[in-house]
Design an enzyme around this catalytic site. Structure first.
Site, PDB file in Angstrom:
ATOM      1  N   GLU A   8       1.101  -1.317  -0.093  1.00  0.00           N
ATOM      2  CA  GLU A   8       0.134  -0.070  -0.024  1.00  0.00           C
ATOM      3  C   GLU A   8       0.950   1.144   0.022  1.00  0.00           C
ATOM      4  OE1 GLU A   8      -3.531   0.288   2.618  1.00  0.00           O
ATOM      5  OE2 GLU A   8      -3.322   2.332   2.477  1.00  0.00           O
ATOM      6  N   HIS A  10       1.945   4.677  -2.147  1.00  0.00           N
ATOM      7  CA  HIS A  10       1.340   5.516  -2.998  1.00  0.00           C
ATOM      8  C   HIS A  10       2.130   6.579  -3.738  1.00  0.00           C
ATOM      9  CE1 HIS A  10      -2.406   3.820  -1.386  1.00  0.00           C
ATOM     10  NE2 HIS A  10      -2.075   4.316  -0.181  1.00  0.00           N
ATOM     11  N   HIS A 164      -9.345   0.359  -1.431  1.00  0.00           N
ATOM     12  CA  HIS A 164      -8.578   1.230  -0.564  1.00  0.00           C
ATOM     13  C   HIS A 164      -9.283   2.343  -0.191  1.00  0.00           C
ATOM     14  CE1 HIS A 164      -5.854   5.054   0.305  1.00  0.00           C
ATOM     15  NE2 HIS A 164      -5.136   4.015   0.640  1.00  0.00           N
ATOM     16  N   ASP A 287       1.956   2.200   3.964  1.00  0.00           N
ATOM     17  CA  ASP A 287       1.131   3.063   3.702  1.00  0.00           C
ATOM     18  C   ASP A 287       1.846   4.573   3.210  1.00  0.00           C
ATOM     19  OD1 ASP A 287      -1.241   4.287   2.927  1.00  0.00           O
ATOM     20  OD2 ASP A 287      -2.354   4.157   4.807  1.00  0.00           O
TER      21      ASP A 287
HETATM   22  C1  GRE Z   1      -3.953   7.108   1.966  1.00  0.00           C
HETATM   23  O1  GRE Z   1      -4.379   7.049   1.011  1.00  0.00           O
HETATM   24  O2  GRE Z   1      -3.647   6.027   2.591  1.00  0.00           O
HETATM   25  C2  GRE Z   1      -4.213   8.095   3.053  1.00  0.00           C
HETATM   26  C3  GRE Z   1      -4.562   9.468   2.451  1.00  0.00           C
HETATM   27  C4  GRE Z   1      -4.856  10.643   3.281  1.00  0.00           C
HETATM   28  C5  GRE Z   1      -4.323  10.463   4.642  1.00  0.00           C
HETATM   29  C6  GRE Z   1      -3.812   9.336   5.181  1.00  0.00           C
HETATM   30  C7  GRE Z   1      -3.809   8.162   4.534  1.00  0.00           C
HETATM   31  O3  GRE Z   1      -4.904   9.659   1.162  1.00  0.00           O
HETATM   32  O4  GRE Z   1      -3.357   6.993   4.741  1.00  0.00           O
HETATM   33 ZN    ZN Z   2      -3.210   4.203   1.383  1.00  0.00          ZN
END
Ligand code: GRE
Ligand code: ZN
Length: 324
Positions: A8, A10, A164, A287
């Site tokens: 996870e 991004h 997600h 994350d």
């Molecule tokens: C995520 O996409 O995992 C996310 C966000 C915004 C704040 C925290 C977060 O998009 O983990």
């Molecule tokens: Zn995320």
């Protein structure tokens, strides 16, 4: 632990970066923005420093799901997926990809899914919750029958689908009025995503596609803790509210779901997840860039679990699931 896989993780492109600003504005935004836009530099250094061999990358949130115009959603999804494929090609041993999908139009989403798996070599898709379709004030969940053919396509390709989080629409989020702090990862993400996952289970999706696998982050968005109660509420009444699916929620949860540790670096919570779903269905993740890779690794690498369990969650389960 070396050789970890994280899934996870991004990134953003110019068209989607602003979506992340509301979550961490002000001073932190400069830092978060840089983290999201980078792939080849700091991200790789952090992976090296924290023992991540492979990161499976996905677009930020809500991005494509929040673009009501189906043609525009398709265009941005393709742009993000093409960009990601180029980035992976620079470090094929370290990066893999999840497809962003324009679920505003199930046919386009199925076609883009196929393109991403077959042509770009991605290992699945990551979708940010419900889609807004045509009008901003709409929220379409994927248990809707209009997604039947889309799911058949995902199931046929045999790669997992990561559900997600995103926030509820403001107009639907009255429960959070005056409590903005509860939005996003604090609480609203989990509530929103857990309900969506339960909708998928209840609609009979996994009766139609018993091999379809859904991944949830954050150690299951609270579901493991509630799993027994979901199936056993008001047990004295012979037939509580029925749903189309044939079996109990927990059965699907244990056969059709994987959970990642993203943003939830707490051993008792992980033990609860393992107890409910089994050690073969828990996967390491951080994350990034919303959470820190070093926070995740410092926790996980020293968590009081046996080394077999650490190896499975840190690497082997993902290696198998994504056919790495
Ligand atoms: C995520 O996409 O995992 C996310 C966000 C915004 C704040 C925290 C977060 O998009 O983990
Ligand atoms: Zn995320």
């Amino acid at each position: 632990m070396d050789g970890k896989v994280a899934l996870e993780e991004h990134f953003a492109i110019d068209d989607t970066i602003e979506d992340s600003k509301v979550f961490l504005p002000g001073d932190v935004w400069t830092e978060l923005r840089a983290r999201l836009m980078d792939i080849q530099e700091r991200r790789l250094r952090e992976m090296d420093a924290t023992g991540i061999e492979v990161s499976i990358l996905s677009l930020n949130a809500p991005a494509v799901q929040a673009i009501p115009d189906p043609a525009r959603a398709d265009e941005i999804a393709r742009r993000a997926n093409d960009y990601l494929a180029d980035q992976i090609a620079k470090q094929p041993g370290r990066f893999r990809g999840f497809a962003a999908l324009p679920l505003q139009d199930p046919e386009r989403a199925a076609a883009e899914h196929r393109r991403c798996i077959d042509d770009l070599g991605f290992v699945g898709a990551l979708v940010n919750g419900f889609s807004q379709i045509e009008v901003a004030e709409s929220a379409v969940y994927y248990d809707d029958p209009s997604y039947n053919d889309f799911w058949a396509e995902v199931a046929a390709c045999g790669m997992p689908f990561y559900l997600h989080p995103r926030n509820p629409l403001r107009s639907w989020g009255q429960i959070y009025d005056g409590h903005k702090w509860l939005l996003g990862p604090t609480w609203a993400f989990g509530q929103e995503t857990a309900v969506h996952a339960l909708r998928l289970i209840a609609c009979g999706l996994f009766d139609r596609h018993p091999d379809l696998q859904i991944v949830l982050g954050h150690l299951g968005e609270g579901i493991p803790y509630s799993l027994w109660r979901i199936d056993n509420r008001n047990a004295w009444t012979k037939s509580p509210h029925p749903y189309p699916a044939k079996r109990q929620v927990a059965e699907y949860f244990r056969e059709n779901f994987y959970l990642t540790t993203s943003g939830n670096f707490h051993t008792p919570t992980m033990m609860q997840a393992i107890t409910e779903i089994g050690v073969d269905r828990v996967l390491y993740s951080t994350d990034w860039p919303f959470e820190n890779m070093d926070h995740a690794a410092e926790w996980f690498d020293t968590a009081e679990i046996d080394e077999d369990t650490r190896r499975k969650i840190g690497r082997d389960n993902a290696w198998q699931l994504f056919k790495l």
